[in-house]
Design a protein around this motif. Structure first.
Motif, PDB file in Angstrom:
ATOM      1  N   SER A  66       0.821  -1.210   0.000  1.00 19.32           N
ATOM      2  CA  SER A  66       0.000   0.000   0.000  1.00 19.32           C
ATOM      3  C   SER A  66       0.858   1.265   0.000  1.00 19.32           C
ATOM      4  O   SER A  66       0.435   2.306  -0.506  1.00 19.32           O
ATOM      5  CB  SER A  66      -0.932   0.004   1.218  1.00 19.32           C
ATOM      6  N   ALA A  67       2.069   1.184   0.550  1.00 21.95           N
ATOM      7  CA  ALA A  67       2.935   2.361   0.604  1.00 21.95           C
ATOM      8  C   ALA A  67       3.468   2.725  -0.782  1.00 21.95           C
ATOM      9  O   ALA A  67       3.556   3.902  -1.134  1.00 21.95           O
ATOM     10  CB  ALA A  67       4.096   2.115   1.559  1.00 21.95           C
ATOM     11  N   CYS A  68       3.832   1.720  -1.579  1.00 23.38           N
ATOM     12  CA  CYS A  68       4.383   1.958  -2.921  1.00 23.38           C
ATOM     13  C   CYS A  68       3.345   1.798  -4.022  1.00 23.38           C
ATOM     14  O   CYS A  68       3.638   2.077  -5.184  1.00 23.38           O
ATOM     15  CB  CYS A  68       5.542   0.997  -3.192  1.00 23.38           C
ATOM     16  N   ASP A  69       2.172   1.299  -3.645  1.00 22.20           N
ATOM     17  CA  ASP A  69       1.109   1.023  -4.621  1.00 22.20           C
ATOM     18  C   ASP A  69       1.617   0.061  -5.703  1.00 22.20           C
ATOM     19  O   ASP A  69       1.405   0.275  -6.902  1.00 22.20           O
ATOM     20  CB  ASP A  69       0.609   2.319  -5.260  1.00 22.20           C
ATOM     21  N   ARG A  70       2.270  -0.993  -5.255  1.00 24.13           N
ATOM     22  CA  ARG A  70       2.822  -1.975  -6.176  1.00 24.13           C
ATOM     23  C   ARG A  70       2.297  -3.356  -5.848  1.00 24.13           C
ATOM     24  O   ARG A  70       1.992  -3.663  -4.690  1.00 24.13           O
ATOM     25  CB  ARG A  70       4.352  -1.971  -6.118  1.00 24.13           C
ATOM     26  N   ARG A  71       2.227  -4.185  -6.873  1.00 26.51           N
ATOM     27  CA  ARG A  71       1.750  -5.552  -6.714  1.00 26.51           C
ATOM     28  C   ARG A  71       2.835  -6.539  -7.147  1.00 26.51           C
ATOM     29  O   ARG A  71       3.557  -6.294  -8.110  1.00 26.51           O
ATOM     30  CB  ARG A  71       0.472  -5.783  -7.522  1.00 26.51           C
ATOM     31  N   PHE A  72       2.892  -7.622  -6.415  1.00 29.33           N
ATOM     32  CA  PHE A  72       3.842  -8.693  -6.718  1.00 29.33           C
ATOM     33  C   PHE A  72       3.033  -9.978  -6.840  1.00 29.33           C
ATOM     34  O   PHE A  72       2.284 -10.328  -5.932  1.00 29.33           O
ATOM     35  CB  PHE A  72       4.886  -8.817  -5.616  1.00 29.33           C
ATOM     36  N   ASP A  73       3.187 -10.666  -7.946  1.00 27.34           N
ATOM     37  CA  ASP A  73       2.344 -11.832  -8.173  1.00 27.34           C
ATOM     38  C   ASP A  73       3.103 -13.131  -7.964  1.00 27.34           C
ATOM     39  O   ASP A  73       4.303 -13.148  -7.691  1.00 27.34           O
ATOM     40  CB  ASP A  73       1.706 -11.799  -9.560  1.00 27.34           C
ATOM     41  N   ARG A  74       2.376 -14.219  -8.085  1.00 28.21           N
ATOM     42  CA  ARG A  74       2.943 -15.560  -8.007  1.00 28.21           C
ATOM     43  C   ARG A  74       2.503 -16.307  -9.251  1.00 28.21           C
ATOM     44  O   ARG A  74       1.335 -16.649  -9.415  1.00 28.21           O
ATOM     45  CB  ARG A  74       2.457 -16.284  -6.750  1.00 28.21           C
ATOM     46  N   ARG A  75       3.454 -16.512 -10.156  1.00 28.19           N
ATOM     47  CA  ARG A  75       3.180 -17.182 -11.425  1.00 28.19           C
ATOM     48  C   ARG A  75       4.035 -18.425 -11.550  1.00 28.19           C
ATOM     49  O   ARG A  75       5.203 -18.422 -11.196  1.00 28.19           O
ATOM     50  CB  ARG A  75       3.471 -16.244 -12.608  1.00 28.19           C
ATOM     51  N   GLN A  76       3.403 -19.488 -12.041  1.00 24.57           N
ATOM     52  CA  GLN A  76       4.099 -20.765 -12.246  1.00 24.57           C
ATOM     53  C   GLN A  76       4.793 -21.228 -10.964  1.00 24.57           C
ATOM     54  O   GLN A  76       5.881 -21.798 -10.991  1.00 24.57           O
ATOM     55  CB  GLN A  76       5.108 -20.638 -13.392  1.00 24.57           C
ATOM     56  N   GLY A  77       4.127 -20.942  -9.839  1.00 28.59           N
ATOM     57  CA  GLY A  77       4.623 -21.404  -8.551  1.00 28.59           C
ATOM     58  C   GLY A  77       5.755 -20.579  -7.972  1.00 28.59           C
ATOM     59  O   GLY A  77       6.344 -20.965  -6.957  1.00 28.59           O
ATOM     60  N   ILE A  78       6.077 -19.427  -8.580  1.00 32.14           N
ATOM     61  CA  ILE A  78       7.198 -18.599  -8.129  1.00 32.14           C
ATOM     62  C   ILE A  78       6.693 -17.215  -7.713  1.00 32.14           C
ATOM     63  O   ILE A  78       5.983 -16.553  -8.473  1.00 32.14           O
ATOM     64  CB  ILE A  78       8.253 -18.445  -9.249  1.00 32.14           C
ATOM     65  N   TYR A  79       7.072 -16.792  -6.502  1.00 29.28           N
ATOM     66  CA  TYR A  79       6.772 -15.430  -6.059  1.00 29.28           C
ATOM     67  C   TYR A  79       7.699 -14.472  -6.814  1.00 29.28           C
ATOM     68  O   TYR A  79       8.908 -14.653  -6.826  1.00 29.28           O
ATOM     69  CB  TYR A  79       6.983 -15.288  -4.556  1.00 29.28           C
ATOM     70  N   ARG A  80       7.122 -13.426  -7.413  1.00 31.75           N
ATOM     71  CA  ARG A  80       7.884 -12.537  -8.281  1.00 31.75           C
ATOM     72  C   ARG A  80       8.107 -11.177  -7.608  1.00 31.75           C
ATOM     73  O   ARG A  80       7.191 -10.380  -7.468  1.00 31.75           O
ATOM     74  CB  ARG A  80       7.129 -12.329  -9.601  1.00 31.75           C
ATOM     75  N   ALA A 132       9.466 -20.736  -3.703  1.00 38.12           N
ATOM     76  CA  ALA A 132      10.498 -20.270  -4.620  1.00 38.12           C
ATOM     77  C   ALA A 132      10.253 -18.790  -4.876  1.00 38.12           C
ATOM     78  O   ALA A 132       9.139 -18.393  -5.238  1.00 38.12           O
ATOM     79  CB  ALA A 132      10.448 -21.060  -5.928  1.00 38.12           C
ATOM     80  N   VAL A 133      11.285 -17.975  -4.668  1.00 37.11           N
ATOM     81  CA  VAL A 133      11.117 -16.523  -4.696  1.00 37.11           C
ATOM     82  C   VAL A 133      12.122 -15.903  -5.662  1.00 37.11           C
ATOM     83  O   VAL A 133      13.339 -16.025  -5.471  1.00 37.11           O
ATOM     84  CB  VAL A 133      11.322 -15.924  -3.283  1.00 37.11           C
ATOM     85  N   GLN A 134      11.618 -15.249  -6.681  1.00 38.21           N
ATOM     86  CA  GLN A 134      12.480 -14.544  -7.617  1.00 38.21           C
ATOM     87  C   GLN A 134      12.737 -13.153  -7.060  1.00 38.21           C
ATOM     88  O   GLN A 134      11.845 -12.316  -6.967  1.00 38.21           O
ATOM     89  CB  GLN A 134      11.827 -14.452  -8.998  1.00 38.21           C
ATOM     90  N   ALA A 135      13.982 -12.914  -6.666  1.00 40.40           N
ATOM     91  CA  ALA A 135      14.319 -11.648  -6.023  1.00 40.40           C
ATOM     92  C   ALA A 135      15.793 -11.360  -6.186  1.00 40.40           C
ATOM     93  O   ALA A 135      16.584 -12.218  -6.588  1.00 40.40           O
ATOM     94  CB  ALA A 135      13.944 -11.685  -4.538  1.00 40.40           C
ATOM     95  N   ASP A 136      16.184 -10.146  -5.839  1.00 37.44           N
ATOM     96  CA  ASP A 136      17.560  -9.708  -5.912  1.00 37.44           C
ATOM     97  C   ASP A 136      18.246  -9.926  -4.574  1.00 37.44           C
ATOM     98  O   ASP A 136      17.641  -9.748  -3.514  1.00 37.44           O
ATOM     99  CB  ASP A 136      17.596  -8.216  -6.288  1.00 37.44           C
ATOM    100  N   PHE A 137      19.522 -10.310  -4.608  1.00 41.51           N
ATOM    101  CA  PHE A 137      20.305 -10.485  -3.383  1.00 41.51           C
ATOM    102  C   PHE A 137      20.190  -9.282  -2.444  1.00 41.51           C
ATOM    103  O   PHE A 137      20.103  -9.440  -1.228  1.00 41.51           O
ATOM    104  CB  PHE A 137      21.789 -10.647  -3.736  1.00 41.51           C
ATOM    105  N   ASP A 138      20.229  -8.084  -3.024  1.00 46.18           N
ATOM    106  CA  ASP A 138      20.320  -6.869  -2.227  1.00 46.18           C
ATOM    107  C   ASP A 138      18.989  -6.154  -2.070  1.00 46.18           C
ATOM    108  O   ASP A 138      18.945  -4.986  -1.685  1.00 46.18           O
ATOM    109  CB  ASP A 138      21.361  -5.924  -2.854  1.00 46.18           C
ATOM    110  N   ALA A 139      17.906  -6.856  -2.362  1.00 44.92           N
ATOM    111  CA  ALA A 139      16.567  -6.309  -2.140  1.00 44.92           C
ATOM    112  C   ALA A 139      15.657  -7.472  -1.756  1.00 44.92           C
ATOM    113  O   ALA A 139      14.681  -7.777  -2.433  1.00 44.92           O
ATOM    114  CB  ALA A 139      16.053  -5.593  -3.388  1.00 44.92           C
ATOM    115  N   LEU A 140      15.993  -8.118  -0.657  1.00 50.66           N
ATOM    116  CA  LEU A 140      15.269  -9.317  -0.242  1.00 50.66           C
ATOM    117  C   LEU A 140      13.891  -8.953   0.301  1.00 50.66           C
ATOM    118  O   LEU A 140      13.764  -8.052   1.134  1.00 50.66           O
ATOM    119  CB  LEU A 140      16.075 -10.073   0.819  1.00 50.66           C
ATOM    120  N   PRO A 141      12.853  -9.661  -0.128  1.00 54.02           N
ATOM    121  CA  PRO A 141      11.476  -9.308   0.248  1.00 54.02           C
ATOM    122  C   PRO A 141      10.974 -10.026   1.504  1.00 54.02           C
ATOM    123  O   PRO A 141       9.851 -10.528   1.526  1.00 54.02           O
ATOM    124  CB  PRO A 141      10.687  -9.742  -0.988  1.00 54.02           C
ATOM    125  N   PHE A 142      11.804 -10.094   2.534  1.00 54.73           N
ATOM    126  CA  PHE A 142      11.424 -10.821   3.745  1.00 54.73           C
ATOM    127  C   PHE A 142      11.501  -9.914   4.969  1.00 54.73           C
ATOM    128  O   PHE A 142      12.369  -9.031   5.046  1.00 54.73           O
ATOM    129  CB  PHE A 142      12.339 -12.027   3.962  1.00 54.73           C
TER     130      PHE A 142
END
Length: 212
Positions: free
Chosen positions: A40-54, A175-185
């Motif tokens: 809600s802060a960035c107004d962005r959405r992250f989906d899960r396609r083909q079993g992978i969090y994007r 399975a999470v598609q993400a960048d080393f230096d921007a971890l979504p956890f």
């Protein structure tokens, strides 16, 4: 050593899932009605396609795409890109004629050291493990099969040599598609972070280790 899957469909309804945050603002994301994760802060959405969090939205660049193409070419030339489900389920054990057998022997030894030295020092019970640079997810698969809660992270979603290969495993793990230096956890979500033969892919290893 033996295969850890008998071909039975995985039960994703019982899969452990970590608490996710927006990789940019670090605010908790919430489940949206359309099945996406919403910040809600960035107004962005992250989906899960083909079993992978994007979680790479907005992070794809020309240099990134160039790296991915070169990486796939080199990996195919070096004999990493296999397609047999049984091959993945056996990892880190490979056939005697595997062109990367020597490297997989080292990975097998490092995996044994992880089980013997690192995980017992964290907890005597099941641990929450973050597998950074997971590739095909073989390490996450092994740990999840032993009862640990594991999240596999990689930038590549390749079906043969990236997170897409996780489809071969019957034990479910995120399975999470993400960048080393921007971890979504969320902070403190894991007991241990593992960079197994992957730190050299970081553009800033000091920052990557600090974040981990």
């Amino acid at each position: 050593w033996r295969p850890l899957s008998d071909g039975v469909a995985k039960d994703v309804t019982r899969m452990w899932v970590p608490r996710f945050v927006c990789p940019d603002c670090r605010r908790r994301v919430s489940d949206a009605s359309d099945g996406t994760l919403f910040c809600s802060a960035c107004d962005r959405r992250f989906d899960r396609r083909q079993g992978i969090y994007r979680f790479l939205v907005g992070r794809e660049t020309d240099s990134t795409e160039r790296f991915v193409r070169q990486y796939r070419t080199v990996r195919e030339r070096d004999g990493y890109r296999r397609q047999s489900a049984e091959y993945y389920r056996m990892l880190p054990i490979v056939p005697n004629d595997d062109p990367r057998k020597a490297e997989w022997r080292i990975r097998r030894e490092s995996y044994a050291s992880l089980l013997r030295l690192a995980l017992p020092g964290i907890s005597r019970s099941a641990s929450r493990v973050l597998d950074l640079g997971a590739g095909s997810g073989w390490l996450a698969h092994r740990l999840a099969s032993r009862g640990h809660s594991v999240a596999a992270v990689d930038r590549l979603d390749d079906d043969v040599d990236g997170l897409g290969a996780c489809r071969h495993y019957s034990v479910a793990f995120p399975a999470v598609q993400a960048d080393f230096d921007a971890l979504p956890f969320a902070s403190g979500e894991f007991d241990v972070a593992v960079l197994n033969g992957s730190l050299h892919y970081s553009a800033d290893p000091i920052a990557t280790l600090a974040d981990a």
